[in-house]
Design an enzyme around this catalytic site. Sequence first.
Site, short mmCIF file in Angstrom:
data_model
loop_
_atom_site.label_atom_id
_atom_site.label_comp_id
_atom_site.label_asym_id
_atom_site.label_seq_id
_atom_site.Cartn_x
_atom_site.Cartn_y
_atom_site.Cartn_z
N ASP A 175 0.51 -1.19 -0.67
CA ASP A 175 0.04 0.24 0.40
C ASP A 175 1.11 0.94 0.04
O ASP A 175 1.38 1.82 1.14
CB ASP A 175 -1.24 0.13 1.07
CG ASP A 175 -1.81 0.84 1.27
OD1 ASP A 175 -1.78 1.99 1.20
OD2 ASP A 175 -2.84 0.62 1.68
N VAL A 176 0.56 2.22 -0.88
CA VAL A 176 1.91 3.39 -0.97
C VAL A 176 1.34 4.10 0.15
O VAL A 176 2.17 4.95 0.29
CB VAL A 176 1.28 4.23 -2.22
CG1 VAL A 176 1.71 5.24 -2.63
CG2 VAL A 176 1.80 3.33 -3.77
N ASP A 177 -0.18 4.83 0.35
CA ASP A 177 -0.46 5.40 1.50
C ASP A 177 0.61 4.73 2.67
O ASP A 177 1.09 5.48 3.91
CB ASP A 177 -1.83 5.14 1.32
CG ASP A 177 -2.27 6.51 3.01
OD1 ASP A 177 -1.25 7.16 2.84
OD2 ASP A 177 -3.67 7.02 2.16
N ASP A 178 0.16 3.32 3.09
CA ASP A 178 1.02 2.99 4.06
C ASP A 178 2.07 3.00 4.15
O ASP A 178 2.70 3.19 5.69
CB ASP A 178 0.79 1.24 4.44
CG ASP A 178 -1.02 1.53 5.18
OD1 ASP A 178 -0.66 0.86 6.59
OD2 ASP A 178 -1.96 1.82 3.84
#
Length: 661
Positions: free
Chosen positions: A399-402
């Site tokens: 996950d890019v955000d995580d």
Amino acid sequence: MTSSIVAKDRDASSIPPAAPLPDIDAVDALVEEMRAALKVEQRPDGHWLFELEADATIPAEYIFLQHFLGQVDTAKFQDLEPRLAAHLRAIQGAHGGWPLFHNGDLDVSASVKAYFALKLAGDHPDAPHMVRAREAILAAGGAAQSNVFTRIALALFGQVPWRAVPEMPVEIMLLPRWFPFHLSKVSYWSRTVIAPLLVVMDKKPRAANPRGVSIRELFLEDPARSVYQMNATGSPLGAIFAGIDRVLRLSDPLRPRAKRQKAINAAMEFVKERLNGEDGLGGIFPAMANAAMAFHVLGYDWEDPDYRLTREAIDRLLFYRADGTVTCQPCLSPIWDTCLAAHAMLEAGEPGDSDTFTRAFDWLLEREITEVRGDWAWRRAEAPVGGWPFQYNNAHYPDVDDTAVVVMAMDRAGSEASKPAMERAAKWVIAMQSKNGGWGAFDADNEFQYLNHIPFADHGALLDPPTVDVSARCLSMLAQLGYGRDNTVVRRGIDYVKREQEEDGSWYGRWGVNYVYGTWSVLCALNACDEDMQAPYIRKAVAWLESRQQPDGGWGEDCATYWPERRDEAKGSTASQTAWALLGLMAAGEVDSDAVRRGIAYLQTLPRQASRWAEDYWTGNGFPRVFYLKYHGYSAYFPLWALARYRNLVRSNQRRVSHGM
């Protein structure tokens, strides 16, 4: 429309008097109290995990699955089913149906699923709550108006004919990547749901349904004669796809059996490669449930390791509440909870070299993705491997955000042991930037918008295009790591978020509700990137945030704001949205503003229990207008974070936030 408090620009006569300066010692005491409470929530191995609540559809579908498989007489399910049913009854709306979020309008699809699940669980159709539900569903057009996923469930139980659902040939699995439809062209959640579902839809099985339950009473006419929506967008392109759907349906008997079997084998190979151990296919309930049904319809032995592991992964999503009820979560959020809790603890003064972070970062490092080249490599074949998932494990889908938020926490804490992982993650995030300068959550350049017009995609969330909130987090990470505004990746990212600003000055929140979430995310990023926080476009965002402050000093934004005609709706303030607004305003240099003071006062007076502030309304988003989330951790770490930041800035006599978020 539900009754609501709608935020409007206030004239001068309605502006409250200036707020007094908060007692900084009282703020400090509250920060210390809630830091200690959040610390208690940390698991022995170092991570945090809070409940992730969804609407009625997920627990209802858990009940469906057991009745589909015929596993209703086991001792475990005999205990679970009445507790799941009690939860469904408890969240029934005053309108008689079930909403997509707390205190929301009736949603036909969620209501049909909840009603059917309760009837499967033994609730009599003449019970008062069932009568209210049935009347509400019929008044809304009946079960025939349900969305595609609900109609698929009804087809599996023989409640509607298979022509009620779009034709999705399993041969999709054999299409080349250049073809207009290919799994690489849809989001990760779509492909993990679709692959096993293609097998199920090809076999068209009938649920075991051992109690012989039917919901014919939810239809205004005979379901066999009903007309079912196949062009949800109402567009010319949707009409073309609806025509293609009719052709595919007619061709079904003509498709070669050998090729069909080859496609089934390809689908199951896809599923098994991504089965993800005890964390399940894609780490999400719909994909796991479809995988379980696929194993079942293909005749896998009950104790087959893959089939058994899939069922066990589903059961790990069950959440047992203190009141005795049980719900089923759509997925688990340990990485997200852990990295955000870490940021709050750092802001609250927990030393970066303490055991709290040693354990948290050791736990995170064990879950770094270092070997598997996931589906993202279809678009970024040369990108290095790195990053973190949202769930405990999900190696094919970092996950890019995580990843960005994890890196910022490790960097802020000065974790030397984490530096190699941080470097790998930063390289991966940079490689995942899309052509337009933004970042999607799991894929790059996933912008095949025409696919949202196919009959199957009536939920409008088939894709994973770049979004402002994820892009802002990536910019925050890069800036915190020392990448300057002259860096090409950063410059393109800033240009992207500036282009995406709304006319009123706000930014859209894809993964959190809604414009408050997006605006907070971007203001943090722009400050970290050393943008001029007095620039007119930034002051416009500040003015928008201030205009949306509620009379009680907090901020609230309803999940209904994803409907354009309801974008200003707010039913009441929430702790997490107030924290986002405060963090955004402080990033813009508004530490001493009246709005910030009143927001701090709101958080000081809001009731609390253990590590969490009181929060009934939902502030998380899965798919706008379709699927929302309540992150129970949001009302713990975000308010603590905002209060601690205010304390730190005031006490240090600094007015500029020096961290990425």
